[in-house]
Design a protein around this motif. Structure first.
Motif, PDB file in Angstrom:
ATOM      1  N   ASP A   1       0.874  -1.198   0.120  1.00  0.00           N
ATOM      2  CA  ASP A   1      -0.077   0.115   0.091  1.00  0.00           C
ATOM      3  C   ASP A   1       0.937   1.335  -0.120  1.00  0.00           C
ATOM      4  N   ALA A   2       2.016   1.269   0.824  1.00  0.00           N
ATOM      5  CA  ALA A   2       2.820   2.439   0.689  1.00  0.00           C
ATOM      6  C   ALA A   2       3.450   2.464  -0.750  1.00  0.00           C
ATOM      7  N   PHE A   3       4.050   1.307  -1.179  1.00  0.00           N
ATOM      8  CA  PHE A   3       4.801   1.525  -2.459  1.00  0.00           C
ATOM      9  C   PHE A   3       3.630   2.280  -3.581  1.00  0.00           C
ATOM     10  N   LEU A   4       2.515   1.650  -3.568  1.00  0.00           N
ATOM     11  CA  LEU A   4       1.408   1.979  -4.548  1.00  0.00           C
ATOM     12  C   LEU A   4       1.199   3.536  -4.302  1.00  0.00           C
ATOM     13  N   ALA A   5       1.004   3.830  -3.006  1.00  0.00           N
ATOM     14  CA  ALA A   5       0.653   5.630  -2.593  1.00  0.00           C
ATOM     15  C   ALA A   5       1.614   6.266  -3.461  1.00  0.00           C
ATOM     16  N   HIS A   6       3.076   5.819  -3.311  1.00  0.00           N
ATOM     17  CA  HIS A   6       4.004   7.013  -3.775  1.00  0.00           C
ATOM     18  C   HIS A   6       4.247   6.592  -5.145  1.00  0.00           C
ATOM     19  N   ALA A   7       3.912   5.276  -5.655  1.00  0.00           N
ATOM     20  CA  ALA A   7       3.965   5.211  -7.139  1.00  0.00           C
ATOM     21  C   ALA A   7       2.989   6.079  -7.981  1.00  0.00           C
ATOM     22  N   ILE A   8       1.736   6.441  -7.445  1.00  0.00           N
ATOM     23  CA  ILE A   8       0.727   7.284  -8.090  1.00  0.00           C
ATOM     24  C   ILE A   8       1.259   8.553  -8.363  1.00  0.00           C
ATOM     25  N   ASP A   9       2.039   9.140  -7.345  1.00  0.00           N
ATOM     26  CA  ASP A   9       2.723  10.349  -7.443  1.00  0.00           C
ATOM     27  C   ASP A   9       4.060  10.403  -8.321  1.00  0.00           C
ATOM     28  N   GLY A  10       4.568   9.300  -8.649  1.00  0.00           N
ATOM     29  CA  GLY A  10       5.583   9.349  -9.461  1.00  0.00           C
ATOM     30  C   GLY A  10       5.495   8.659 -10.824  1.00  0.00           C
ATOM     31  N   PHE A  11       4.186   8.407 -11.176  1.00  0.00           N
ATOM     32  CA  PHE A  11       3.980   7.773 -12.562  1.00  0.00           C
ATOM     33  C   PHE A  11       4.177   8.696 -13.403  1.00  0.00           C
ATOM     34  N   ASP A  12       4.888   8.359 -14.620  1.00  0.00           N
ATOM     35  CA  ASP A  12       5.070   8.999 -15.751  1.00  0.00           C
ATOM     36  C   ASP A  12       4.934   8.451 -16.977  1.00  0.00           C
ATOM     37  N   PRO A  13       3.573   8.344 -17.557  1.00  0.00           N
ATOM     38  CA  PRO A  13       3.270   7.522 -18.686  1.00  0.00           C
ATOM     39  C   PRO A  13       4.415   7.759 -19.859  1.00  0.00           C
ATOM     40  N   SER A  14       5.087   8.912 -19.881  1.00  0.00           N
ATOM     41  CA  SER A  14       5.896   9.094 -21.021  1.00  0.00           C
ATOM     42  C   SER A  14       7.077   8.157 -20.961  1.00  0.00           C
ATOM     43  N   ARG A  15       7.394   7.632 -19.880  1.00  0.00           N
ATOM     44  CA  ARG A  15       8.562   6.776 -19.672  1.00  0.00           C
ATOM     45  C   ARG A  15       8.141   5.382 -20.176  1.00  0.00           C
ATOM     46  N   ILE A  16       6.999   5.016 -20.358  1.00  0.00           N
ATOM     47  CA  ILE A  16       6.625   3.616 -20.700  1.00  0.00           C
ATOM     48  C   ILE A  16       7.392   3.201 -22.030  1.00  0.00           C
ATOM     49  N   PRO A  17       7.911   2.040 -22.132  1.00  0.00           N
ATOM     50  CA  PRO A  17       8.537   1.822 -23.698  1.00  0.00           C
ATOM     51  C   PRO A  17       7.181   2.021 -24.689  1.00  0.00           C
ATOM     52  N   ARG A  18       7.801   2.488 -25.607  1.00  0.00           N
ATOM     53  CA  ARG A  18       6.565   2.714 -26.907  1.00  0.00           C
ATOM     54  C   ARG A  18       6.398   1.617 -27.769  1.00  0.00           C
ATOM     55  N   GLY A  19       7.677   0.751 -27.873  1.00  0.00           N
ATOM     56  CA  GLY A  19       7.578  -0.210 -28.846  1.00  0.00           C
ATOM     57  C   GLY A  19       8.202  -1.469 -28.265  1.00  0.00           C
ATOM     58  N   GLY A  20       8.036  -2.718 -28.971  1.00  0.00           N
ATOM     59  CA  GLY A  20       8.657  -3.940 -28.581  1.00  0.00           C
ATOM     60  C   GLY A  20       8.213  -4.543 -27.351  1.00  0.00           C
ATOM     61  N   THR A  21       8.823  -5.619 -26.834  1.00  0.00           N
ATOM     62  CA  THR A  21       8.506  -6.357 -25.794  1.00  0.00           C
ATOM     63  C   THR A  21       9.627  -6.443 -24.578  1.00  0.00           C
ATOM     64  N   ARG A  22       9.343  -6.469 -23.438  1.00  0.00           N
ATOM     65  CA  ARG A  22      10.359  -6.276 -22.554  1.00  0.00           C
ATOM     66  C   ARG A  22      10.842  -7.902 -22.392  1.00  0.00           C
ATOM     67  N   ILE A  23      12.261  -8.128 -22.009  1.00  0.00           N
ATOM     68  CA  ILE A  23      12.554  -9.305 -21.721  1.00  0.00           C
ATOM     69  C   ILE A  23      12.633  -9.604 -20.255  1.00  0.00           C
ATOM     70  N   LEU A  24      12.415 -10.830 -20.060  1.00  0.00           N
ATOM     71  CA  LEU A  24      12.229 -11.322 -18.657  1.00  0.00           C
ATOM     72  C   LEU A  24      13.652 -12.067 -18.255  1.00  0.00           C
ATOM     73  N   ALA A  25      14.139 -11.813 -17.334  1.00  0.00           N
ATOM     74  CA  ALA A  25      15.535 -12.290 -17.054  1.00  0.00           C
ATOM     75  C   ALA A  25      15.122 -13.609 -15.911  1.00  0.00           C
ATOM     76  N   ALA A  26      16.078 -14.428 -15.608  1.00  0.00           N
ATOM     77  CA  ALA A  26      15.698 -15.725 -15.171  1.00  0.00           C
ATOM     78  C   ALA A  26      14.650 -15.789 -14.056  1.00  0.00           C
ATOM     79  N   SER A  27      14.498 -14.772 -13.129  1.00  0.00           N
ATOM     80  CA  SER A  27      13.843 -14.415 -12.051  1.00  0.00           C
ATOM     81  C   SER A  27      12.594 -13.573 -12.194  1.00  0.00           C
ATOM     82  N   HIS A  28      11.513 -14.017 -11.940  1.00  0.00           N
ATOM     83  CA  HIS A  28      10.320 -13.088 -12.200  1.00  0.00           C
ATOM     84  C   HIS A  28      10.403 -11.722 -11.582  1.00  0.00           C
ATOM     85  N   ASN A  29      11.132 -11.857 -10.567  1.00  0.00           N
ATOM     86  CA  ASN A  29      11.235 -10.613  -9.668  1.00  0.00           C
ATOM     87  C   ASN A  29      12.452  -9.403 -10.045  1.00  0.00           C
ATOM     88  N   ALA A  30      12.965  -9.896 -11.343  1.00  0.00           N
ATOM     89  CA  ALA A  30      14.246  -9.359 -11.594  1.00  0.00           C
ATOM     90  C   ALA A  30      14.366  -9.006 -13.327  1.00  0.00           C
TER      91      ALA A  30
END
Length: 305
Positions: free
Chosen positions: A270-299
């Motif tokens: 809950d604390a993380f999400l509360a701060h995430a709303i304030d810092g969210f910047d849609p312009s930073r979302i990658p515009r193309g392609g797909t993001r690669i997942l490393a060995a761990s789904h947490n990293a």
């Protein structure tokens, strides 16, 4: 006098085919952030119209995971299994207008056209015909995606007359999602880019049914190291409900967002999400392609293709 725009209402709509994985979290968090940063509502819909693919207990597990990660929906959760009457009404409208028709073609009948239906070629009637939307020649649908920019598709040539009700009697995704987005008053659809190609079909259906068209934003799709979407990958490890913060931080990074000291210091979801709303910047979302997942789904890796 022009009516004021409807208040923002977004949604997350998982299918109960298993537990939520990291790719699901990126889509859920992305849609939640868009909604909350706009001061809007965020709804959850369970897309359970395909019982043969449904995993027992998956719906309850998915809802528990969303709650554990602090992603709480506004209003009641909608279940597509309860929406048969609404889908049937939409189908009757399309049949009555001549925009939909019974089709007796099988997959083998359409093999020569690579599955694209432009006219019925079946030689024998079936006891269980499908219902398709009639897509006239030259039907092109274009729209501007908030993340991907201009997108245009020749629906007739690339998709053809598409199924609204399957031959086995089950509802097709395209009809159900259009009816549900309208019923829930969804103004903005934020989802994975794997559904980008479906959007022109949905816009066409919205027009044929006289329904409003939401705004669309298609997020990068998380894939494994071999380029497979996580829902089709052995890397689709379920999220850990008891430890949401590592996966939330990884999902935030996958959306291209910058870290802050307040996010680093957050001690619960809950604390993380509360701060995430304030810092969210849609312009930073990658515009193309797909993001690669490393060995761990947490990293996940930071690059994308």
């Amino acid at each position: 006098m022009t009516a004021p725009p409807a208040p923002y209402r977004g949604r997350f709509a998982p299918s109960p085919t298993g537990p939520l994985h990291f790719g699901s979290l990126v889509a859920a968090l992305g849609s939640w952030l868009f909604a909350r940063s706009a001061g809007g509502e965020w709804r959850v819909r369970i897309e359970d119209i395909d019982p043969p693919r449904e995993v027992a207990g998956a719906t309850q597990a998915q809802l528990r995971t969303l709650a554990a990660f602090g992603l709480h929906p506004d209003g009641q959760v909608l279940h597509q299994r309860d929406r048969n009457d609404a889908y049937a009404a939409a189908l009757r409208t399309l049949l009555a207008s001549g925009d939909a028709f019974e089709c007796h073609c099988s997959r083998s009948d359409l093999a020569a056209s690579h599955g694209i239906h432009r006219r019925c070629v079946a030689t024998h009637p079936r006891p269980d015909p499908a219902i398709r939307l009639r897509v006239p020649d030259g039907t092109r649908i274009a729209f501007d995606d908030a993340l991907r920019g201009h997108f245009e598709q020749d629906v007739a040539a690339e998709v053809g007359d598409f199924v609204l009700r399957r031959a086995d009697g089950l509802w097709a995704y395209q009809l159900a999602v259009v009816a549900d987005d309208a019923a829930q008053g969804i103004t903005d659809v934020v989802r994975g880019a794997d559904l980008l190609d479906s959007t022109p079909r949905q816009i066409l259906l919205q027009r044929q049914l006289g329904l409003p068209t939401p705004r669309y934003a298609h997020l990068p799709v998380v894939v494994d190291e071999e380029g497979r979407k996580l829902s089709k990958s052995l890397s689709a490890l379920p999220l850990d409900d008891d430890a949401p913060l590592p996966a939330l931080r990884a999902a935030w990074s996958a959306l291209g967002q910058a870290g802050t000291s307040r996010l680093d210091d957050a001690r619960d979801a809950d604390a993380f999400l509360a701060h995430a709303i304030d810092g969210f910047d849609p312009s930073r979302i990658p515009r193309g392609g797909t993001r690669i997942l490393a060995a761990s789904h947490n990293a996940p890796a930071t690059g994308h293709v």
